[in-house]
Write an enzyme that holds these catalytic residues in place. Structure first.
Site, short mmCIF file in Angstrom:
data_model
loop_
_atom_site.label_atom_id
_atom_site.label_comp_id
_atom_site.label_asym_id
_atom_site.label_seq_id
_atom_site.Cartn_x
_atom_site.Cartn_y
_atom_site.Cartn_z
N HIS A 13 1.93 4.83 4.87
CA HIS A 13 1.11 5.47 3.85
C HIS A 13 1.54 6.92 3.61
O HIS A 13 1.58 7.39 2.48
CB HIS A 13 -0.36 5.43 4.25
CG HIS A 13 -0.93 4.04 4.24
ND1 HIS A 13 -2.18 3.74 4.72
CD2 HIS A 13 -0.42 2.87 3.79
CE1 HIS A 13 -2.42 2.45 4.58
NE2 HIS A 13 -1.36 1.90 4.01
N SER A 67 0.80 -1.22 0.00
CA SER A 67 0.00 0.00 0.00
C SER A 67 0.83 1.27 0.00
O SER A 67 0.40 2.31 -0.51
CB SER A 67 -0.95 0.01 1.21
OG SER A 67 -0.24 -0.18 2.41
#
Length: 405
Positions: free
Chosen positions: A197, A145
């Site tokens: 992230h 991610s």
């Protein structure tokens, strides 16, 4: 009964068409991540502390391999499923623009730069003189991610759209899309890596604003790799997209301003750039003629059209341009090289004639674009239609009308 039989027969066909539409590197990453998860599931492997991204271990024991092993492992079925569903459209879009070898290199570059940001922030937070917070430096994170957030930033800057949808529920300004996704994931899921992230987003912006350009080799580097014998089996595959072509600088320009560079960002103008996190596409002819970025942005046209129009593949190119273009999605442009029959990236489509970059300026004027926009057509579709029609308004209108029909 007849309709059921048709649907059962059609489903494998549709799945096969969907899979064949995913380019080489994107499908390879998907297979690797899925295979690793299935193997871990079958053998019962869950010792992710050995392969996860753990800043304390990387710093103290110099376990650099964690930077790359961590992105291919996933903790649960939902984890790998969600990441791969996000990878397919993002990776396919960028691979058709960059080419397969260049995208693979960019993935490694984004993973590395994201890890560097992660380490720096973790060290600063843990050892600052005001308050020691060691959670980040001892946090064990895995998953693709972080790279996906970098790809979201790059794809958003390339698309030129003004807004993006959050899970189909509501639209947000495109320049805040990655940041809002970061907040939404953090609120909905308690065990996601905030710093992972965040560093993915920072890495994406670093690439977008040209801060990583000195790490990206020129087109000749990728051309040499593609022509090597050990990669010939992969290059011959239909899903492989060549990246040799018009962009001699080796990286994909994403910031439309000619005056903005890595040096400009680090100078006294830095505060003016902070107000606009995501660069917007400039459709002016001056931008299209930037000597640094041959075939810059998504404006297609120029001297190459005179030769390409005589090829049988020209109609296929126009059809792909129109089928893959919409107001909410940038065009995925690929064509076929007349010499080898291989797919080329968008930069190859601009340079299939071998013409010098100085002759590949856009012939589409803003006046023509405004005329068609005033007729009710979307601006992005107008630009692509005019490029496919070599600037002929009548043909462009016919293309736009046939697309709407």
């Amino acid at each position: 009964m007849r309709s059921n039989i048709v649907s059962e027969v059609g489903l494998p066909t549709r799945l096969n068409q969907w899979w064949e539409g995913i380019p080489f590197v994107t499908s390879a990453v998907l297979i690797v991540c899925a295979t690793i998860y299935l193997v871990c599931l079958l053998v019962g492997y869950d010792s992710f502390e050995e392969i996860c991204f753990l800043p304390s271990s990387i710093i103290s024991h110099f376990q650099v391999y964690r930077i790359y092993t961590s992105i291919f492992f996933h903790a649960s079925l939902l984890h790998v499923l969600f990441n791969m569903l996000a990878l397919v459209p993002l990776g396919s879009e960028l691979e058709r623009i960059m080419g397969s070898v260049r995208l693979l290199y960019i993935i490694v570059l984004l993973a590395t730069s994201s890890a560097v940001f992660h380490l720096l922030i973790a060290i600063l937070v843990a050892y600052n003189p005001f308050h020691h917070y060691e959670n980040f430096i001892n946090e064990c994170s895995i998953g693709f991610s972080g790279v996906l957030f970098s790809m979201i930033v790059i794809e958003t800057s390339l698309s030129g759209v003004q807004s993006r949808s959050i899970f189909g529920l509501f639209n947000v300004p495109a320049k805040w899309y990655a940041w809002i996704l970061l907040i939404v994931f953090q609120l909905l899921m308690t065990n996601v890596s905030l710093l992972g992230h965040l560093c993915g987003i920072l890495s994406g912006f670093a690439y977008t604003y040209g801060l990583l350009n000195f790490l990206v080799p020129g087109a000749s580097f990728f051309s040499t790799i593609e022509s090597s014998s050990w990669l010939s089996a992969c290059v011959r595959r239909p899903k492989f997209i060549l990246c040799t072509g018009g962009n001699t600088s080796g990286y994909i320009p994403t910031h439309s301003s000619q005056n903005t560079s890595s040096r400009g960002l680090m100078s006294g103008n830095v505060w003016s750039h902070l107000s606009s996190w995501v660069p917007q596409r400039d459709t002016s002819s001056q931008s299209a003629m930037d000597a640094r970025f041959p075939g810059q942005g998504r404006t297609l046209g120029g001297a190459r059209s005179e030769t390409v129009s005589g090829l049988d593949a020209d109609s296929n190119l126009q059809a792909r341009l129109l089928d893959n273009t919409s107001p909410e999605r940038p065009s995925d442009v690929s064509t076929v090289s007349p010499e080898s029959g291989r797919q080329l990236s968008v930069h190859d489509a601009i340079d299939v004639t071998g013409a010098p970059a100085s002759q590949q300026g856009s012939v589409v004027s803003d006046e023509d674009i405004q005329k068609l926009v005033s007729m009710g057509f979307e601006r992005t579709q107008v630009e692509v239609a005019l490029a496919a029609a070599d600037g002929d308004l009548d043909i462009a209108v016919e293309i736009l009308m046939s697309q709407q029909a």
